[in-house]
Design an enzyme around this catalytic site. Structure first.
Site, PDB file in Angstrom:
ATOM      1  CG  ASP A   8      -1.681  -1.254   1.449  1.00  0.00           C
ATOM      2  OD1 ASP A   8      -1.084  -2.345   1.319  1.00  0.00           O
ATOM      3  OD2 ASP A   8      -2.881  -1.180   1.782  1.00  0.00           O
ATOM      4  CG  HIS A  68      -9.131   2.987   1.938  1.00  0.00           C
ATOM      5  ND1 HIS A  68     -10.121   3.438   2.787  1.00  0.00           N
ATOM      6  CD2 HIS A  68      -8.148   2.537   2.735  1.00  0.00           C
ATOM      7  CE1 HIS A  68      -9.740   3.268   4.038  1.00  0.00           C
ATOM      8  NE2 HIS A  68      -8.546   2.712   4.041  1.00  0.00           N
ATOM      9  CG  HIS A 175      -6.260  -4.192   4.773  1.00  0.00           C
ATOM     10  ND1 HIS A 175      -6.940  -3.020   4.498  1.00  0.00           N
ATOM     11  CD2 HIS A 175      -6.770  -4.634   5.953  1.00  0.00           C
ATOM     12  CE1 HIS A 175      -7.836  -2.791   5.462  1.00  0.00           C
ATOM     13  NE2 HIS A 175      -7.737  -3.751   6.357  1.00  0.00           N
ATOM     14  CG  HIS A 177      -0.869   0.066   5.858  1.00  0.00           C
ATOM     15  ND1 HIS A 177      -1.163   1.421   5.835  1.00  0.00           N
ATOM     16  CD2 HIS A 177      -1.697  -0.488   4.930  1.00  0.00           C
ATOM     17  CE1 HIS A 177      -2.118   1.665   4.954  1.00  0.00           C
ATOM     18  NE2 HIS A 177      -2.462   0.516   4.394  1.00  0.00           N
TER      19      HIS A 177
HETATM   20 FE   LIG Z   1      -6.972  -1.521   2.907  1.00  0.00          FE
HETATM   21 FE   LIG Z   2      -4.051   0.148   2.932  1.00  0.00          FE
END
Ligand SMILES: [Fe+2]
Ligand SMILES: [Fe+2]
Length: 260
Positions: A8, A68, A175, A177
């Site tokens: 991400d 997101h 997701h 992180h």
């Molecule tokens: Fe996410």
């Molecule tokens: Fe994320």
């Protein structure tokens, strides 16, 4: 075929670090193809069309998204038209965009599939059934297959890794992180890591300013979480694969960006 997958990309610090350093990283690591998760680029949530173009210009070949996806509605026409960005495949069928794509690396075709987990996340269709269907659709169209499993729970991620072991080149998580220390080749040959970590500021809570998250948590205060700035790192994994599709190696990738 050498594939770099970046986790991400968070906010301006992550975006700028990718844009500034990816050419050199590609060169240094002899990378043929780059896939990156871009769900957190726009101030931490979503992706704009300009940022989409900026990442492709910097050397990313395929972008995946996550929960997101819809934070920036301007990305919808791009999701509809581009073959270089995908959304989770187990969203409702009318969701805009594609759940998988292929990219010609020069050495062969890489298929990329995006899936969302269901544990501690908003309800979506079954990722196991979705990926079974997609593997049938891909058939002989791809030389390698990468699955970005965008999920919260490590058990959920391990389960899909085992479900797909021997059937795809790699199952890599995004997701949370935070990179996990379980990078491996599973028994039937698929490369796996529960979460490859993020590209963004690590002096943070998952990319957000620590004091703001603490204030909100300790005082139930209505605090907006801004993206943090310090200790920017690019995290991901590098897969080396020949033919047939199973990988030779997987290694964790981490680059600390000197911000002085
Ligand atoms: Fe996410
Ligand atoms: Fe994320």
């Amino acid at each position: 075929m050498r594939l770099l997958f970046l986790g991400d990309i968070v906010g301006k610090p992550g975006y700028q670090a990718v844009c500034s350093h990816l050419a050199e990283i590609r060169d240094h690591n002899q990378i043929d193809v780059v896939v990156a998760n871009a769900e957190n680029v726009d101030n931490g949530s979503g992706l704009t069309p300009d940022q989409y173009r900026g990442l492709l210009d910097s050397g990313v070949d395929v972008l995946t998204m996550g929960d997101h996806l819809t934070r920036c509605s301007a990305i919808s026409p791009v999701l509809k038209e581009s073959r270089q960005i995908i959304r989770p495949a187990n969203l409702p069928t009318k969701a805009v965009g594609m759940g998988w794509t292929t990219f010609d690396t020069g050495a062969g075709k890489l298929a990329v599939i995006s899936l969302l987990g269901r544990v501690y996340m908003r309800p979506v269709d079954c990722p196991f059934h979705a990926v079974d269907r997609i593997l049938g659709e891909i058939g002989e169209q791809a030389d390698w297959i990468l699955v970005d499993f965008h999920a919260e729970a490590t058990g959920d991620k391990q389960l899909i890794g085992r479900f797909l072991d021997g059937r795809v080149t790699a199952v890599l998580g995004t997701h949370t992180h935070v990179p996990t220390a379980d990078t491996c080749i599973l028994p039937k040959g698929t490369a796996f890591q529960c979460d490859v970590g993020m590209c963004g500021p690590h002096e943070s809570i998952l990319g957000r300013k620590i004091e703001q998250v603490l204030k909100h948590t300790l005082h139930a205060a209505p605090v907006r979480f801004h993206v943090a700035n310090d200790d920017v790192r690019l995290c991901g994994a590098i897969i080396d694969a020949g033919s047939p599709m199973l990988p030779r190696t997987i290694e964790r990738f981490e680059k600390r960006i000197d911000q002085r």
